[in-house]
Design a protein around this motif. Structure first.
Motif, PDB file in Angstrom:
ATOM      1  N   PRO A 157       0.831  -1.210   0.000  1.00 35.36           N
ATOM      2  CA  PRO A 157       0.000   0.000   0.000  1.00 35.36           C
ATOM      3  C   PRO A 157       0.865   1.259   0.000  1.00 35.36           C
ATOM      4  N   GLU A 158       0.341   2.315  -0.581  1.00 33.87           N
ATOM      5  CA  GLU A 158       1.096   3.561  -0.698  1.00 33.87           C
ATOM      6  C   GLU A 158       1.601   4.054   0.648  1.00 33.87           C
ATOM      7  N   GLU A 159       0.755   3.976   1.688  1.00 35.20           N
ATOM      8  CA  GLU A 159       1.134   4.517   2.987  1.00 35.20           C
ATOM      9  C   GLU A 159       2.229   3.711   3.679  1.00 35.20           C
ATOM     10  N   LEU A 160       2.518   2.502   3.183  1.00 36.74           N
ATOM     11  CA  LEU A 160       3.553   1.678   3.792  1.00 36.74           C
ATOM     12  C   LEU A 160       4.859   1.686   2.998  1.00 36.74           C
ATOM     13  N   GLU A 161       4.891   2.370   1.893  1.00 41.77           N
ATOM     14  CA  GLU A 161       6.113   2.470   1.106  1.00 41.77           C
ATOM     15  C   GLU A 161       7.159   3.243   1.893  1.00 41.77           C
ATOM     16  N   ALA A 177       6.936   6.628   4.656  1.00 41.57           N
ATOM     17  CA  ALA A 177       7.362   6.659   6.058  1.00 41.57           C
ATOM     18  C   ALA A 177       8.326   7.814   6.305  1.00 41.57           C
ATOM     19  N   VAL A 178       9.244   8.057   5.355  1.00 45.19           N
ATOM     20  CA  VAL A 178      10.185   9.163   5.497  1.00 45.19           C
ATOM     21  C   VAL A 178       9.451  10.504   5.448  1.00 45.19           C
ATOM     22  N   HIS A 179       8.464  10.604   4.561  1.00 46.45           N
ATOM     23  CA  HIS A 179       7.694  11.853   4.442  1.00 46.45           C
ATOM     24  C   HIS A 179       6.961  12.165   5.753  1.00 46.45           C
ATOM     25  N   ASP A 180       6.383  11.146   6.366  1.00 48.34           N
ATOM     26  CA  ASP A 180       5.701  11.350   7.653  1.00 48.34           C
ATOM     27  C   ASP A 180       6.710  11.732   8.732  1.00 48.34           C
ATOM     28  N   ALA A 215      13.084  12.296  -9.898  1.00 47.10           N
ATOM     29  CA  ALA A 215      13.865  11.460  -8.989  1.00 47.10           C
ATOM     30  C   ALA A 215      13.218  10.107  -8.757  1.00 47.10           C
ATOM     31  N   GLY A 216      11.887   9.997  -9.001  1.00 47.90           N
ATOM     32  CA  GLY A 216      11.199   8.727  -8.811  1.00 47.90           C
ATOM     33  C   GLY A 216       9.965   8.887  -7.929  1.00 47.90           C
ATOM     34  N   ASN A 217       9.595   7.790  -7.273  1.00 42.69           N
ATOM     35  CA  ASN A 217       8.414   7.749  -6.412  1.00 42.69           C
ATOM     36  C   ASN A 217       8.582   8.724  -5.244  1.00 42.69           C
ATOM     37  N   SER A 218       7.670   9.731  -5.145  1.00 45.53           N
ATOM     38  CA  SER A 218       7.821  10.810  -4.155  1.00 45.53           C
ATOM     39  C   SER A 218       6.486  11.100  -3.494  1.00 45.53           C
ATOM     40  N   ARG A 219       6.556  11.983  -2.487  1.00 42.79           N
ATOM     41  CA  ARG A 219       5.353  12.416  -1.782  1.00 42.79           C
ATOM     42  C   ARG A 219       5.357  13.948  -1.667  1.00 42.79           C
TER      43      ARG A 219
END
Length: 298
Positions: free
Chosen positions: A199-203, A207-210, A235-239
């Motif tokens: 899931p997105e929230e567990l990537e 976790a770093v964004h939180d 850069a890739g997958n980001s938040r």
């Protein structure tokens, strides 16, 4: 028996056969004055021939009205009765014309007005020419407005590599965050079951964004931000999250903007875009998001 009316302005005398005009407002034919008729009895007896003929009394000069107006001596009985309370026809026509002209102008003005629908209006987004910039060590690249100020340093001696871009009460900070990098390693170490969709929230990046939200809360009180949004930057997958917070009077008061967390090799990049007002954020919204999406390896 006959009666007479005397003009109080010029002394002209008028003969009346009866009292029908007594108390009415009359107009003197000699001087043009208006007066209320007070009738007096006029004696019909003629003076005897033996008496000397009296000298004719000189009537006072006619009352001038208008520009040097001269009126003829009125004949007996030629008084005009004045009708009170009326309005002349030219005045009535002029009043009607003005009334029509006024409301015609009002209707025309209203017809030329543009009525816009109520509700929020779309803010015009700022569009500026862009250029490419990179960090001092060449590990971070970003597109930014050509006219804005670009600064960079770090990347050696344990100092984090950073870029700072400023312009028009807006600042964009891009910095390698060592704590975030360590946190990313810990999150990645947990591992996942093979072929299982995470899931997105567990990537790890989520976790770093939180984790980095605490850095913002430590410098702004109160601090609020919207739920993070998953984006794909260079850069890739980001938040990315939109925020607002109070930096305090000394540090500039309220701030509005975006914070983002991006991968960069084994490191993580902390990006903070700050505007001085909510209105500025609305105007520069698409430009700031474009800058964030462009961040990555040059």
């Amino acid at each position: 028996m006959s009666f007479k009316a005397i003009c109080p302005d010029c002394g002209a005398s008028y003969s009346m056969s009866d009292r029908s005009k007594e108390g009415k407002k009359l107009k003197c034919k000699k001087c043009g004055g208006k007066f209320v008729a007070k009738l007096e009895e006029s004696s019909s007896s003629k003076p005897s021939k033996s008496r000397s003929k009296p000298e004719k009394l000189m009537a006072p000069p006619p009352k001038v009205r208008g520009k040097d107006a001269i009126r003829n001596e009125p004949k007996p009985g030629e008084l005009e009765e004045v009708v009170t309370g009326g309005t002349s026809k030219p005045v009535m026509i002029g009043a009607i014309f003005l009334f029509i002209a006024f409301w015609g102008g009002v209707i025309f003005a209203v017809s030329q007005m543009e009525f816009k629908p109520s509700g929020p209006t779309e803010v015009q987004q700022v569009q500026l020419p862009m250029t490419q910039g990179k960090s001092a060590q060449g590990n971070i690249g970003v597109e930014y407005p050509t006219e804005w100020k670009f600064e960079t340093d770090g990347g050696q001696g344990g100092v984090a590599e950073w870029i700072r871009i400023t312009g028009d009460d807006i600042s964009v900070s891009i910095r390698t965050n060592l704590k975030a990098s360590a946190m990313g390693d810990i999150a990645s170490a947990g591992g996942t079951i093979q072929d299982e969709e995470v899931p997105e929230e567990l990537e790890p990046i989520a976790a770093v964004h939180d984790f980095l939200q605490a850095d913002m809360q430590s410098i702004m009180e109160p601090y609020e931000e919207e739920a993070p949004e998953k984006i794909e930057t260079k850069a890739g997958n980001s938040r990315i999250s939109k925020f607002q917070g109070d930096r305090g009077f000394v540090n500039g008061g309220m701030a509005y903007g975006y914070r983002a967390t991006l991968p960069s090799g084994n490191d993580k990049l902390k990006v903070v875009c700050t505007c001085e007002s909510e209105k500025d954020l609305e105007k520069y919204d698409s430009l700031l998001r474009k800058m964030i999406l462009s961040i990555g390896r040059p």
